[in-house]
Design a protein around this motif. Structure first.
Motif, PDB file in Angstrom:
ATOM      1  N   LEU A 159      35.879   7.540  41.268  1.00 34.97           N
ATOM      2  CA  LEU A 159      36.512   8.682  41.925  1.00 34.97           C
ATOM      3  C   LEU A 159      37.767   9.114  41.177  1.00 34.97           C
ATOM      4  O   LEU A 159      38.556   8.283  40.736  1.00 34.97           O
ATOM      5  N   PRO A 160      37.954  10.437  41.043  1.00 36.06           N
ATOM      6  CA  PRO A 160      39.111  10.974  40.317  1.00 36.06           C
ATOM      7  C   PRO A 160      40.408  10.879  41.123  1.00 36.06           C
ATOM      8  O   PRO A 160      40.423  10.393  42.255  1.00 36.06           O
ATOM      9  N   SER A 161      41.474  11.387  40.552  1.00 35.81           N
ATOM     10  CA  SER A 161      42.800  11.408  41.151  1.00 35.81           C
ATOM     11  C   SER A 161      42.745  12.132  42.496  1.00 35.81           C
ATOM     12  O   SER A 161      42.001  13.105  42.627  1.00 35.81           O
ATOM     13  N   PRO A 162      43.436  11.725  43.518  1.00 34.78           N
ATOM     14  CA  PRO A 162      44.457  10.691  43.544  1.00 34.78           C
ATOM     15  C   PRO A 162      43.915   9.290  43.830  1.00 34.78           C
ATOM     16  O   PRO A 162      44.665   8.329  43.828  1.00 34.78           O
ATOM     17  N   ILE A 163      42.611   9.149  44.077  1.00 35.07           N
ATOM     18  CA  ILE A 163      42.068   7.823  44.366  1.00 35.07           C
ATOM     19  C   ILE A 163      42.056   6.960  43.108  1.00 35.07           C
ATOM     20  O   ILE A 163      42.481   5.814  43.126  1.00 35.07           O
ATOM     21  N   CYS A 164      41.576   7.509  42.019  1.00 38.55           N
ATOM     22  CA  CYS A 164      41.608   6.850  40.696  1.00 38.55           C
ATOM     23  C   CYS A 164      41.061   5.425  40.701  1.00 38.55           C
ATOM     24  O   CYS A 164      41.687   4.515  40.171  1.00 38.55           O
ATOM     25  N   ARG A 165      39.942   5.245  41.310  1.00 40.14           N
ATOM     26  CA  ARG A 165      39.302   3.932  41.265  1.00 40.14           C
ATOM     27  C   ARG A 165      37.823   4.103  41.566  1.00 40.14           C
ATOM     28  O   ARG A 165      37.396   5.136  42.078  1.00 40.14           O
ATOM     29  N   SER A 166      37.063   3.089  41.251  1.00 42.26           N
ATOM     30  CA  SER A 166      35.639   3.098  41.571  1.00 42.26           C
ATOM     31  C   SER A 166      35.445   2.455  42.929  1.00 42.26           C
ATOM     32  O   SER A 166      36.129   1.501  43.280  1.00 42.26           O
ATOM     33  N   ILE A 167      34.516   3.017  43.678  1.00 36.78           N
ATOM     34  CA  ILE A 167      34.148   2.383  44.933  1.00 36.78           C
ATOM     35  C   ILE A 167      32.723   1.868  44.794  1.00 36.78           C
ATOM     36  O   ILE A 167      31.917   2.431  44.061  1.00 36.78           O
ATOM     37  N   GLU A 168      32.443   0.791  45.488  1.00 34.00           N
ATOM     38  CA  GLU A 168      31.112   0.208  45.487  1.00 34.00           C
ATOM     39  C   GLU A 168      30.684  -0.004  46.927  1.00 34.00           C
ATOM     40  O   GLU A 168      31.468  -0.459  47.753  1.00 34.00           O
ATOM     41  N   CYS A 169      29.448   0.376  47.220  1.00 36.35           N
ATOM     42  CA  CYS A 169      28.890   0.152  48.539  1.00 36.35           C
ATOM     43  C   CYS A 169      27.386   0.360  48.471  1.00 36.35           C
ATOM     44  O   CYS A 169      26.854   0.789  47.450  1.00 36.35           O
ATOM     45  N   ALA A 170      26.722   0.089  49.567  1.00 39.55           N
ATOM     46  CA  ALA A 170      25.291   0.381  49.661  1.00 39.55           C
ATOM     47  C   ALA A 170      25.133   1.827  50.113  1.00 39.55           C
ATOM     48  O   ALA A 170      25.986   2.366  50.828  1.00 39.55           O
ATOM     49  N   CYS A 171      24.061   2.457  49.671  1.00 40.92           N
ATOM     50  CA  CYS A 171      23.723   3.815  50.093  1.00 40.92           C
ATOM     51  C   CYS A 171      22.237   3.878  50.400  1.00 40.92           C
ATOM     52  O   CYS A 171      21.440   3.209  49.756  1.00 40.92           O
ATOM     53  N   GLU A 172      21.897   4.708  51.368  1.00 41.60           N
ATOM     54  CA  GLU A 172      20.489   4.940  51.705  1.00 41.60           C
ATOM     55  C   GLU A 172      20.141   6.385  51.368  1.00 41.60           C
ATOM     56  O   GLU A 172      20.910   7.305  51.664  1.00 41.60           O
ATOM     57  N   VAL A 173      18.973   6.589  50.767  1.00 50.56           N
ATOM     58  CA  VAL A 173      18.482   7.941  50.497  1.00 50.56           C
ATOM     59  C   VAL A 173      18.032   8.517  51.842  1.00 50.56           C
ATOM     60  O   VAL A 173      17.145   7.973  52.491  1.00 50.56           O
ATOM     61  N   VAL A 174      18.684   9.602  52.278  1.00 49.53           N
ATOM     62  CA  VAL A 174      18.356  10.194  53.574  1.00 49.53           C
ATOM     63  C   VAL A 174      17.575  11.497  53.442  1.00 49.53           C
ATOM     64  O   VAL A 174      16.954  11.950  54.401  1.00 49.53           O
ATOM     65  N   TRP A 175      17.607  12.110  52.271  1.00 48.67           N
ATOM     66  CA  TRP A 175      16.780  13.277  51.996  1.00 48.67           C
ATOM     67  C   TRP A 175      16.682  13.454  50.490  1.00 48.67           C
ATOM     68  O   TRP A 175      17.505  12.929  49.740  1.00 48.67           O
ATOM     69  N   CYS A 176      15.663  14.161  50.060  1.00 46.87           N
ATOM     70  CA  CYS A 176      15.553  14.468  48.635  1.00 46.87           C
ATOM     71  C   CYS A 176      14.869  15.814  48.446  1.00 46.87           C
ATOM     72  O   CYS A 176      14.190  16.317  49.335  1.00 46.87           O
ATOM     73  N   ARG A 177      15.107  16.384  47.287  1.00 42.29           N
ATOM     74  CA  ARG A 177      14.527  17.673  46.931  1.00 42.29           C
ATOM     75  C   ARG A 177      13.942  17.520  45.535  1.00 42.29           C
ATOM     76  O   ARG A 177      14.670  17.246  44.584  1.00 42.29           O
ATOM     77  N   ILE A 178      12.629  17.653  45.432  1.00 38.13           N
ATOM     78  CA  ILE A 178      11.992  17.500  44.132  1.00 38.13           C
ATOM     79  C   ILE A 178      12.144  18.784  43.320  1.00 38.13           C
ATOM     80  O   ILE A 178      12.398  19.857  43.865  1.00 38.13           O
ATOM     81  N   TYR A 179      12.000  18.655  42.021  1.00 37.42           N
ATOM     82  CA  TYR A 179      12.134  19.806  41.129  1.00 37.42           C
ATOM     83  C   TYR A 179      11.026  20.812  41.403  1.00 37.42           C
ATOM     84  O   TYR A 179       9.857  20.469  41.529  1.00 37.42           O
ATOM     85  N   ASP A 180      11.427  22.069  41.510  1.00 40.18           N
ATOM     86  CA  ASP A 180      10.492  23.175  41.664  1.00 40.18           C
ATOM     87  C   ASP A 180      11.100  24.350  40.919  1.00 40.18           C
ATOM     88  O   ASP A 180      12.184  24.823  41.285  1.00 40.18           O
ATOM     89  N   LYS A 181      10.422  24.790  39.867  1.00 38.31           N
ATOM     90  CA  LYS A 181      11.007  25.862  39.038  1.00 38.31           C
ATOM     91  C   LYS A 181      11.235  27.152  39.812  1.00 38.31           C
ATOM     92  O   LYS A 181      12.044  27.975  39.425  1.00 38.31           O
ATOM     93  N   LYS A 182      10.566  27.326  40.949  1.00 38.98           N
ATOM     94  CA  LYS A 182      10.755  28.523  41.766  1.00 38.98           C
ATOM     95  C   LYS A 182      11.927  28.395  42.739  1.00 38.98           C
ATOM     96  O   LYS A 182      12.351  29.374  43.319  1.00 38.98           O
ATOM     97  N   SER A 183      12.408  27.184  42.934  1.00 40.33           N
ATOM     98  CA  SER A 183      13.476  26.954  43.907  1.00 40.33           C
ATOM     99  C   SER A 183      14.847  27.306  43.338  1.00 40.33           C
ATOM    100  O   SER A 183      15.152  26.978  42.193  1.00 40.33           O
ATOM    101  N   PRO A 184      15.689  27.943  44.143  1.00 39.73           N
ATOM    102  CA  PRO A 184      17.054  28.227  43.681  1.00 39.73           C
ATOM    103  C   PRO A 184      17.962  26.993  43.807  1.00 39.73           C
ATOM    104  O   PRO A 184      19.101  27.015  43.389  1.00 39.73           O
TER     105      PRO A 184
END
Length: 124
Positions: A70-95
């Motif tokens: 994370l950039p300023s003013p935090i200026c440090r890395s954070i570590e934690c677990a994350c869950e994928v809650v949604w995704c969007r696959i590539y579609d050349k027609k999608s904006p």
């Protein structure tokens, strides 16, 4: 960044956002599922999660350990677990950009507050 064998991906669209988000300078984020390390680029962040831009999003429900610089003013890395809650696959027609929404799991209240404070300072 590409897998030899892509699992079947169950993608859904993101629902309404509860927390204010801030655009984040594109930062390389490290995700580790215990078998492989995946690098993606974060585009925005909130106290509850973030969006990772990727042409190979992971499946909804998958959980990863993440390291986020994370950039300023935090200026440090954070570590934690994350869950994928949604995704969007590539579609050349999608904006919309392909990628996935991740929800932080077990992020300390102090770190969540730091992220929220940073968002308010940079969005102002």
């Amino acid at each position: 960044m590409s897998d030899d064998k892509q699992p079947s991906i169950n993608c859904t669209q993101a629902d309404k956002r509860k927390n204010l988000r801030s655009p984040l300078l594109t930062l390389r984020v490290r995700l580790d599922d215990g078998r492989k390390v995946f690098f993606g680029y974060t585009k925005n962040i909130s106290r509850s999660g973030m969006f990772i831009s990727s042409v190979s999003p992971k499946a909804v429900g998958e959980i990863y350990q993440v390291e986020i610089p994370l950039p300023s003013p935090i200026c440090r890395s954070i570590e934690c677990a994350c869950e994928v809650v949604w995704c969007r696959i590539y579609d050349k027609k999608s904006p919309y950009e392909p990628g996935m929404g991740l929800k932080f799991i077990g992020l300390s209240d102090e770190t969540s507050a730091e992220i929220d404070r940073w968002i308010h300072e940079t969005s102002g």
